[in-house]
Design a protein around this motif. Sequence first.
Motif, PDB file in Angstrom:
ATOM      1  N   ASP A 180       0.836  -1.217  -0.050  1.00  0.00           N
ATOM      2  CA  ASP A 180       0.093   0.118   0.011  1.00  0.00           C
ATOM      3  C   ASP A 180       0.793   1.090   0.097  1.00  0.00           C
ATOM      4  OD1 ASP A 180      -2.349  -1.447  -0.118  1.00  0.00           O
ATOM      5  OD2 ASP A 180      -2.754  -1.318   2.030  1.00  0.00           O
ATOM      6  N   ASP A 181       1.896   1.428   0.573  1.00  0.00           N
ATOM      7  CA  ASP A 181       2.754   2.459   0.825  1.00  0.00           C
ATOM      8  C   ASP A 181       3.522   2.560  -0.548  1.00  0.00           C
ATOM      9  OD1 ASP A 181       2.450   2.858   3.521  1.00  0.00           O
ATOM     10  OD2 ASP A 181       3.971   1.897   4.288  1.00  0.00           O
ATOM     11  N   ARG A 182       3.823   1.510  -1.354  1.00  0.00           N
ATOM     12  CA  ARG A 182       4.514   1.697  -2.629  1.00  0.00           C
ATOM     13  C   ARG A 182       3.465   2.165  -3.711  1.00  0.00           C
ATOM     14  NH1 ARG A 182       6.879  -3.947  -3.851  1.00  0.00           N
ATOM     15  NH2 ARG A 182       6.776  -2.972  -5.999  1.00  0.00           N
ATOM     16  N   ILE A 183       2.027   1.491  -3.461  1.00  0.00           N
ATOM     17  CA  ILE A 183       1.055   2.329  -4.404  1.00  0.00           C
ATOM     18  C   ILE A 183       0.931   3.778  -4.175  1.00  0.00           C
ATOM     19  CG2 ILE A 183      -1.502   1.908  -4.770  1.00  0.00           C
ATOM     20  CD1 ILE A 183      -0.979  -1.111  -3.877  1.00  0.00           C
ATOM     21  N   ILE A 184       0.797   3.758  -3.138  1.00  0.00           N
ATOM     22  CA  ILE A 184       0.543   5.374  -2.518  1.00  0.00           C
ATOM     23  C   ILE A 184       1.691   6.410  -3.302  1.00  0.00           C
ATOM     24  CG2 ILE A 184       0.403   7.080  -0.681  1.00  0.00           C
ATOM     25  CD1 ILE A 184      -0.939   4.959   1.020  1.00  0.00           C
ATOM     26  N   GLY A 185       2.859   5.708  -3.205  1.00  0.00           N
ATOM     27  CA  GLY A 185       3.989   6.554  -3.494  1.00  0.00           C
ATOM     28  C   GLY A 185       3.852   6.549  -5.268  1.00  0.00           C
ATOM     29  N   LEU A 186       3.405   5.567  -5.711  1.00  0.00           N
ATOM     30  CA  LEU A 186       2.929   5.681  -7.376  1.00  0.00           C
ATOM     31  C   LEU A 186       2.190   6.455  -7.891  1.00  0.00           C
ATOM     32  CD1 LEU A 186       3.968   1.710  -7.941  1.00  0.00           C
ATOM     33  CD2 LEU A 186       5.231   3.650  -8.643  1.00  0.00           C
ATOM     34  N   VAL A 187       1.184   6.583  -7.154  1.00  0.00           N
ATOM     35  CA  VAL A 187      -0.187   7.386  -7.354  1.00  0.00           C
ATOM     36  C   VAL A 187       0.412   8.890  -7.062  1.00  0.00           C
ATOM     37  CG1 VAL A 187      -2.350   8.362  -6.608  1.00  0.00           C
ATOM     38  CG2 VAL A 187      -2.071   5.759  -6.741  1.00  0.00           C
ATOM     39  N   GLN A 188       1.196   9.236  -6.006  1.00  0.00           N
ATOM     40  CA  GLN A 188       1.814  10.292  -6.073  1.00  0.00           C
ATOM     41  C   GLN A 188       2.579  10.708  -7.119  1.00  0.00           C
ATOM     42  OE1 GLN A 188       3.215  10.085  -2.207  1.00  0.00           O
ATOM     43  NE2 GLN A 188       1.394  10.897  -1.141  1.00  0.00           N
TER      44      GLN A 188
END
Length: 107
Positions: free
Chosen positions: A43-51
């Motif tokens: 989830d942390d990686r996904i959030i970073g990719l979305v940002q």
Amino acid sequence: MPIRGTSSQEEPTMADVLDKTGARTDEAADVITGARERIDALDDRIIGLVQERMAVSKVIQEARIESGGRRVNLSREMEILAHFRDALGKPGTSIAMTLLELCRGRV
């Protein structure tokens, strides 16, 4: 991850872990706890990719607007929706719509 009783450091009891995970055995609680840690990392990686995607989208929108174009390119958005739908099925469309809204705002 066997947990024994409580200590002066307030270590959680196995009953606490079992209750939190919904598991019925120590082994299942271990599997669930480890898998949840992996999900949190994903989830942390996904959030970073979305940002990161939001930042790249902003660059594209600014270049388009500065050149006299529109903020949104609907044909490109349709390609994105189709790509997510093809890869993830019907729920992929919802994910793509959310990404598009995050990256360009509501239209």
